[in-house]
Design an enzyme around this catalytic site. Sequence first.
Site, PDB file in Angstrom:
ATOM      1  N   GLU A  32      42.951  53.058  51.988  1.00 54.05           N
ATOM      2  CA  GLU A  32      44.316  52.711  52.635  1.00 54.05           C
ATOM      3  C   GLU A  32      44.472  53.049  54.110  1.00 54.05           C
ATOM      4  O   GLU A  32      43.924  54.205  54.478  1.00 54.05           O
ATOM      5  CB  GLU A  32      45.337  53.547  51.878  1.00 54.05           C
ATOM      6  CG  GLU A  32      46.580  52.989  51.488  1.00 54.05           C
ATOM      7  CD  GLU A  32      46.470  51.828  50.383  1.00 54.05           C
ATOM      8  OE1 GLU A  32      46.128  50.758  50.928  1.00 54.05           O
ATOM      9  OE2 GLU A  32      46.297  52.085  49.262  1.00 54.05           O
ATOM     10  N   ASP A 169      45.672  42.310  52.467  1.00 60.98           N
ATOM     11  CA  ASP A 169      46.579  41.802  51.395  1.00 60.98           C
ATOM     12  C   ASP A 169      46.286  40.551  51.470  1.00 60.98           C
ATOM     13  O   ASP A 169      46.071  39.903  50.383  1.00 60.98           O
ATOM     14  CB  ASP A 169      47.908  41.991  51.884  1.00 60.98           C
ATOM     15  CG  ASP A 169      48.194  43.656  52.231  1.00 60.98           C
ATOM     16  OD1 ASP A 169      47.388  44.402  51.715  1.00 60.98           O
ATOM     17  OD2 ASP A 169      49.263  43.989  52.700  1.00 60.98           O
TER      18      ASP A 169
HETATM   19  C1  GLA Z   1      49.604  47.196  54.683  1.00 64.25           C
HETATM   20  C2  GLA Z   1      49.118  46.295  55.487  1.00 64.25           C
HETATM   21  C3  GLA Z   1      47.352  46.118  55.016  1.00 64.25           C
HETATM   22  C4  GLA Z   1      47.216  47.831  54.777  1.00 64.25           C
HETATM   23  C5  GLA Z   1      47.700  48.453  54.230  1.00 64.25           C
HETATM   24  C6  GLA Z   1      47.448  50.068  54.083  1.00 64.25           C
HETATM   25  O1  GLA Z   1      49.796  46.680  53.130  1.00 64.25           O
HETATM   26  O2  GLA Z   1      49.368  44.900  55.274  1.00 64.25           O
HETATM   27  O3  GLA Z   1      46.788  45.449  56.076  1.00 64.25           O
HETATM   28  O4  GLA Z   1      46.781  48.278  56.090  1.00 64.25           O
HETATM   29  O5  GLA Z   1      48.958  48.606  54.432  1.00 64.25           O
HETATM   30  O6  GLA Z   1      46.174  50.253  53.704  1.00 64.25           O
END
Ligand code: GLA
Length: 382
Positions: A32, A169
């Site tokens: 994360e 994502d």
């Molecule tokens: C959000 C962001 C991702 C990532 C997560 C944390 O979902 O859109 O790009 O950084 O937080 O891992």
Amino acid sequence: MDTTKIKTKFQALFGEGGALYVSPGRINLIGEHTDYNGGFVLPGAIDKAMYCAIKPNGTDSVNAYALDLNESSAFGLKEEDKPAEGWAKFIFGVCREMIKKGKSIPGFDIVISGDVPLGAGMSSSAALESAVGFALNDQYGLGFSRQELALIGQATEHNYVGVKCGIMDQFASCLGKEGALIRLDCRSLEYEYVPFSPKAYQLVLINTCVAHNLAVGGEYNKRRESCERVVAEIAKNHPGVKLLRDTNLDELKEVKNKVDETDYTRAEFVIEEIQRLLDTCEALKKDDYETVGKKMYETHEGLSKKYTVSCPELDFLNEQAKQYGVTGSRVMGGGFGGCTINLVREDKKVDFVKKATEAYEKTFNIKPKVYDVVIKDGARKI
Ligand code: GLA
């Protein structure tokens, strides 16, 4: 999701036709806040998704309707035409990023709807960007690869939403595969599918129903800035370091007195988290889910104490998971609210979910939501 409603609404508003596309939300097993630091992530696309029905309309503007909000928005596709509605900015942004890449995007009619819970850390916005991107690519034969569509979605977040997110994502939404997680190297964008169907364990999400919005307050972007400041300092001694992925804890220690304490602690979390993902992948190869779970708890601890993106509700659910013998549990996604992801033995699941949700409701007076994780394919036409 039953797609009849979206088709019926499209017909009522815009007449016959309207091709239907879908792109899913995602989970992330571990890794994360590593993506924008060039590290690794381990996401999978899920069975909750955003849908769009779309048809070219022969004009140079867009008529959009958000079924779940009962709101409409009409806008042109020049930079100055940015719509006021938050949800419409995603559609506009995807078009603009495609136009910037030299493509022509004629006007269209579109209805959007979905069942990815908003603000739950399951990437409803990436799902929407990917559904729209995939649909336009297909309708107008634009020739973008799935990876390019993911990058277009990410650029939309950066330039039209204001969240300087990483690639995880959108990548998961565009390239997800049924039954597999994606081990993605966010620096090179090389990836491999890791089949994931553990025997005797299940993944379950518990939504605190405390919504997070990564754009509000800029807390997400502040984390990214902390990482960039530390990289800039380390690069003075080690010019090859462009991202936290390129460095290690020893090099970090060298700049301990030169960077702000908060920045230091955040960078330490990221470097540890990148290693944690690699260790987790090794454990997965051996079907060693007890170690996977241990790593998930470590991630939660780091996200809560070092990266400070948790909240009392998420910490409470994490404690409940420990108390009821859940193998691994942690806050998932950007943080500040949303879901915990729990790796739990099948024989403990029912008891855990019942007791944890009852205790949560009693403590916070909020009814949490529970979702079993089902790993599905990424963006597609239906
Ligand atoms: C959000 C962001 C991702 C990532 C997560 C944390 O979902 O859109 O790009 O950084 O937080 O891992």
